[in-house]
Design a protein around this motif. Structure first.
Motif, short mmCIF file in Angstrom:
data_model
loop_
_atom_site.label_atom_id
_atom_site.label_comp_id
_atom_site.label_asym_id
_atom_site.label_seq_id
_atom_site.Cartn_x
_atom_site.Cartn_y
_atom_site.Cartn_z
N THR A 187 0.83 -1.21 0.00
CA THR A 187 0.00 0.00 0.00
C THR A 187 0.86 1.25 0.00
N LYS A 222 -7.15 1.70 9.79
CA LYS A 222 -7.91 2.96 9.72
C LYS A 222 -7.03 4.15 10.05
N THR A 261 -4.72 4.75 7.14
CA THR A 261 -5.39 5.43 6.03
C THR A 261 -5.51 6.93 6.30
N ILE A 270 -7.02 6.83 -2.10
CA ILE A 270 -6.43 6.46 -0.80
C ILE A 270 -7.45 5.71 0.04
N LEU A 271 -8.67 6.20 0.07
CA LEU A 271 -9.72 5.50 0.81
C LEU A 271 -9.96 4.11 0.23
N GLY A 304 -7.27 1.75 1.35
CA GLY A 304 -7.50 1.41 2.74
C GLY A 304 -8.56 0.33 2.89
#
Length: 236
Positions: A28, A65, A68, A91-92, A95
């Protein structure tokens, strides 16, 4: 395997001790650096993300969370508050992808737990987001092997003292097994327990610390396949 008057309770870390986890964060991070490639070099982006994560731990705690939110904060900083809404959306999305990643158990995890279950009180001691840790434990298929599960905000001397007293016979008759020297080894030993370090190829920089090699309560194994010999030694 029968318990004796010495060792009665064994705590296990979850992420990167029983199943892979850090590799999903690394992937990520690479995706995140790619999203901001026009604004900074990958190394600088990752370094600033790490600083944001450390800064935010006391607010968001450990877990995906908080990670993120730290990515979003870093994106805002790097773009001088001009980050496009589309990048925030991506990005969300990454996540959410992390929160759905498959659970891949590490070598010898199941057979080691099966060999110890019934003879010792087994306690899963993990930190992070409650829902995500519960999801991973369920997906791992290992949940039935534990006598108790403790999902904590952090791992401290007080954490181990409380858990090993609640679920066992106190730290002196307990052992903690994990990949993080900082979280799984040092505070467990300081609480009076034995601690077994099982290094993972990928460990978050925040968790790095020097192992207490001279401490009599410290052990190190290459993988979980070496744990039964140590348990037999301490239970004799």
């Amino acid at each position: 395997m029968q318990t004796t008057s010495r060792l009665t309770t064994i705590g296990f870390d979850a992420d990167d001790t029983l199943w892979h986890n850090e590799r999903f964060y690394r992937l990520t991070e690479d995706r995140f650096a790619g999203l901001l490639a026009e604004h900074a070099e990958p190394g600088d982006i990752k370094a600033r993300l790490l600083e944001a994560e450390k800064r935010n731990l006391r607010i968001y705690g450990f877990g995906i969370k908080g990670f993120t939110l730290s990515m979003i904060e870093t994106a805002i900083e790097i773009t001088h508050e001009r980050v496009p809404g589309g990048i925030i959306a991506q990005i969300l999305a990454v996540g959410r992808d992390m929160l759905a990643h498959p659970v891949d158990t590490l070598p010898h995890a199941r057979e080691t737990l099966e060999a110890l279950a019934g003879g010792f009180r087994l306690v899963l001691i993990t930190k992070g987001d409650l829902f995500d840790q519960e999801r991973k434990l369920a997906a791992s298929g290992l949940g039935e092997l534990f006598d108790a599960v403790e999902i904590v905000s952090d791992k401290t001397v007080e954490t181990y003292t409380r858990i090993f007293t609640r679920h066992g016979d106190g730290p002196a008759r307990s052992m903690m097994v994990g990949n993080s020297v900082k979280s799984d080894i040092l505070p467990a030993i300081a609480a009076g327990a034995w601690a077994v370090h099982v290094p993972h190829d990928l460990t978050w920089e925040y968790e790095h610390a020097h192992p207490p090699e001279a401490n009599a309560n410290y052990r190190r194994i290459e993988d979980l396949g070496g744990l039964l010999a140590i348990v037999s030694e301490l239970a004799d």
